[in-house]
Design a protein around this motif. Sequence first.
Motif, PDB file in Angstrom:
ATOM      1  N   GLY A 100      25.728  30.473  71.879  1.00  0.00           N
ATOM      2  CA  GLY A 100      27.084  29.956  72.175  1.00  0.00           C
ATOM      3  C   GLY A 100      27.279  30.032  73.907  1.00  0.00           C
ATOM      4  O   GLY A 100      28.218  29.294  74.503  1.00  0.00           O
ATOM      5  N   GLY A 101      26.390  30.351  74.509  1.00  0.00           N
ATOM      6  CA  GLY A 101      26.192  30.517  76.078  1.00  0.00           C
ATOM      7  C   GLY A 101      27.506  30.931  76.660  1.00  0.00           C
ATOM      8  O   GLY A 101      28.164  31.865  76.333  1.00  0.00           O
ATOM      9  N   LYS A 102      27.773  30.313  77.847  1.00  0.00           N
ATOM     10  CA  LYS A 102      28.876  30.712  78.766  1.00  0.00           C
ATOM     11  C   LYS A 102      30.346  30.679  77.747  1.00  0.00           C
ATOM     12  O   LYS A 102      30.939  31.541  78.099  1.00  0.00           O
ATOM     13  CB  LYS A 102      28.913  29.814  80.058  1.00  0.00           C
ATOM     14  CG  LYS A 102      27.825  29.814  81.037  1.00  0.00           C
ATOM     15  CD  LYS A 102      27.995  29.256  82.075  1.00  0.00           C
ATOM     16  CE  LYS A 102      26.881  29.215  82.964  1.00  0.00           C
ATOM     17  NZ  LYS A 102      25.484  28.537  82.405  1.00  0.00           N
ATOM     18  N   ARG A 103      30.529  29.760  77.056  1.00  0.00           N
ATOM     19  CA  ARG A 103      31.725  29.478  76.446  1.00  0.00           C
ATOM     20  C   ARG A 103      31.859  30.895  75.438  1.00  0.00           C
ATOM     21  O   ARG A 103      32.904  31.620  75.325  1.00  0.00           O
ATOM     22  CB  ARG A 103      31.642  28.338  75.417  1.00  0.00           C
ATOM     23  CG  ARG A 103      32.928  28.049  74.741  1.00  0.00           C
ATOM     24  CD  ARG A 103      32.860  26.842  74.035  1.00  0.00           C
ATOM     25  NE  ARG A 103      32.750  25.782  74.816  1.00  0.00           N
ATOM     26  CZ  ARG A 103      33.624  25.164  75.369  1.00  0.00           C
ATOM     27  NH1 ARG A 103      35.133  25.549  75.142  1.00  0.00           N
ATOM     28  NH2 ARG A 103      33.249  23.802  76.136  1.00  0.00           N
ATOM     29  N   MET A 104      30.608  31.227  74.568  1.00  0.00           N
ATOM     30  CA  MET A 104      30.832  32.595  74.113  1.00  0.00           C
ATOM     31  C   MET A 104      30.904  33.688  74.735  1.00  0.00           C
ATOM     32  O   MET A 104      31.571  34.780  74.497  1.00  0.00           O
ATOM     33  CB  MET A 104      29.582  32.542  73.023  1.00  0.00           C
ATOM     34  CG  MET A 104      29.389  33.825  71.883  1.00  0.00           C
ATOM     35  SD  MET A 104      31.162  33.856  70.979  1.00  0.00           S
ATOM     36  CE  MET A 104      30.576  32.600  70.007  1.00  0.00           C
ATOM     37  N   ALA A 105      30.342  33.846  75.754  1.00  0.00           N
ATOM     38  CA  ALA A 105      30.333  34.903  76.701  1.00  0.00           C
ATOM     39  C   ALA A 105      31.972  35.008  77.214  1.00  0.00           C
ATOM     40  O   ALA A 105      32.351  36.287  77.199  1.00  0.00           O
ATOM     41  CB  ALA A 105      29.650  34.606  78.075  1.00  0.00           C
ATOM     42  N   ILE A 106      32.626  34.094  77.636  1.00  0.00           N
ATOM     43  CA  ILE A 106      34.013  34.354  77.864  1.00  0.00           C
ATOM     44  C   ILE A 106      34.924  34.610  76.658  1.00  0.00           C
ATOM     45  O   ILE A 106      35.624  35.405  76.897  1.00  0.00           O
ATOM     46  CB  ILE A 106      34.545  32.852  78.513  1.00  0.00           C
ATOM     47  CG1 ILE A 106      33.757  32.581  79.740  1.00  0.00           C
ATOM     48  CG2 ILE A 106      36.100  32.972  78.598  1.00  0.00           C
ATOM     49  CD1 ILE A 106      34.048  30.989  80.509  1.00  0.00           C
ATOM     50  N   ARG A 107      34.649  34.252  75.624  1.00  0.00           N
ATOM     51  CA  ARG A 107      35.170  34.247  74.308  1.00  0.00           C
ATOM     52  C   ARG A 107      34.979  36.075  74.057  1.00  0.00           C
ATOM     53  O   ARG A 107      35.997  36.569  73.802  1.00  0.00           O
ATOM     54  CB  ARG A 107      34.941  33.721  73.028  1.00  0.00           C
ATOM     55  CG  ARG A 107      35.539  34.078  71.890  1.00  0.00           C
ATOM     56  CD  ARG A 107      35.552  32.841  71.023  1.00  0.00           C
ATOM     57  NE  ARG A 107      36.172  33.270  69.530  1.00  0.00           N
ATOM     58  CZ  ARG A 107      37.303  33.344  69.185  1.00  0.00           C
ATOM     59  NH1 ARG A 107      38.208  33.404  70.373  1.00  0.00           N
ATOM     60  NH2 ARG A 107      37.845  33.701  68.096  1.00  0.00           N
ATOM     61  N   VAL A 108      33.965  36.471  74.254  1.00  0.00           N
ATOM     62  CA  VAL A 108      33.472  37.798  73.610  1.00  0.00           C
ATOM     63  C   VAL A 108      34.298  38.526  74.808  1.00  0.00           C
ATOM     64  O   VAL A 108      34.884  39.792  74.422  1.00  0.00           O
ATOM     65  CB  VAL A 108      32.131  38.104  73.888  1.00  0.00           C
ATOM     66  CG1 VAL A 108      31.711  39.446  73.873  1.00  0.00           C
ATOM     67  CG2 VAL A 108      31.201  37.433  72.765  1.00  0.00           C
ATOM     68  N   ALA A 109      34.302  38.300  76.339  1.00  0.00           N
ATOM     69  CA  ALA A 109      35.066  38.976  77.135  1.00  0.00           C
ATOM     70  C   ALA A 109      36.392  39.032  76.954  1.00  0.00           C
ATOM     71  O   ALA A 109      37.133  40.300  76.965  1.00  0.00           O
ATOM     72  CB  ALA A 109      34.690  38.650  78.562  1.00  0.00           C
ATOM     73  N   GLU A 110      37.008  37.937  76.578  1.00  0.00           N
ATOM     74  CA  GLU A 110      38.280  37.760  76.302  1.00  0.00           C
ATOM     75  C   GLU A 110      38.973  38.770  75.348  1.00  0.00           C
ATOM     76  O   GLU A 110      40.049  39.195  75.424  1.00  0.00           O
ATOM     77  CB  GLU A 110      38.699  36.325  76.015  1.00  0.00           C
ATOM     78  CG  GLU A 110      40.336  35.812  75.926  1.00  0.00           C
ATOM     79  CD  GLU A 110      40.242  34.585  75.408  1.00  0.00           C
ATOM     80  OE1 GLU A 110      39.584  33.850  74.623  1.00  0.00           O
ATOM     81  OE2 GLU A 110      41.573  33.920  75.737  1.00  0.00           O
ATOM     82  N   LEU A 111      38.135  38.594  74.289  1.00  0.00           N
ATOM     83  CA  LEU A 111      38.501  39.298  72.744  1.00  0.00           C
ATOM     84  C   LEU A 111      38.684  40.975  73.299  1.00  0.00           C
ATOM     85  O   LEU A 111      39.327  41.698  72.696  1.00  0.00           O
ATOM     86  CB  LEU A 111      37.768  39.023  71.758  1.00  0.00           C
ATOM     87  CG  LEU A 111      37.936  37.533  71.137  1.00  0.00           C
ATOM     88  CD1 LEU A 111      36.922  37.215  70.182  1.00  0.00           C
ATOM     89  CD2 LEU A 111      39.406  37.747  70.443  1.00  0.00           C
TER      90      LEU A 111
END
Length: 224
Positions: free
Chosen positions: A94-105
Amino acid sequence: MSFQGRVSGTKVKRALGVQAALEWAFRTEQAQLDLPLPPDIIEEGFGFGLEYVLLQRAVLGCKIDGGQHKIGGYTHEDAEVIAATVAGIPDSFGGKRMAIRVAELARAGLTPDWMPCAVPRCVPTIVKQNQHGTHAGAIVVGTERIRVRGPGARATWKTVDILACPVTFSPHPQQIEAARRGYDDWWQALGWVRDGLIAGGVLREVEVTAAMPRARPWKSRDGR
């Protein structure tokens, strides 16, 4: 925040599952993601890619290329290592998009909504209400001529409307599928982060364990 204890002079690390470790890093320690700019975007540019990153920085507390500590306080170095690991999630996960999602959650202390117990139900798309209550509405989908018996047993022709009640499925099966696919992608990304932190072995006061959130919880007895 310090987790260390001492047993015979030896530091004892606090054992945390990867989800708990992420929530500690991003929620408690307010660690931030160091997200590099896309290679095709220069720093002074205002392309969509940069706008997206800046928006995520404002919403999630992420920062770009610089600074290692939260404003107004010290960010634990273990939290920074965890954040750096999340920022490195590869494109295959998922790259950066997944990194942002993981951090957001993690910052919100949430797990992705996989729509527990969701079952598609056939419901009318038009609902009307009158003095007798709520009922499904209908639309005219065509007309038909029918022969009816008139006064004196004489037959006449009459045009009548053909009515139908439009329906849909709510929630839609594709909506449920997308939610659960999103949960599974997040779970896979957490597994990558967990394995990286365990293999790296550089955390000083936190020990990331093999514990993971439930895989495909909708397959369990209490979910669908």
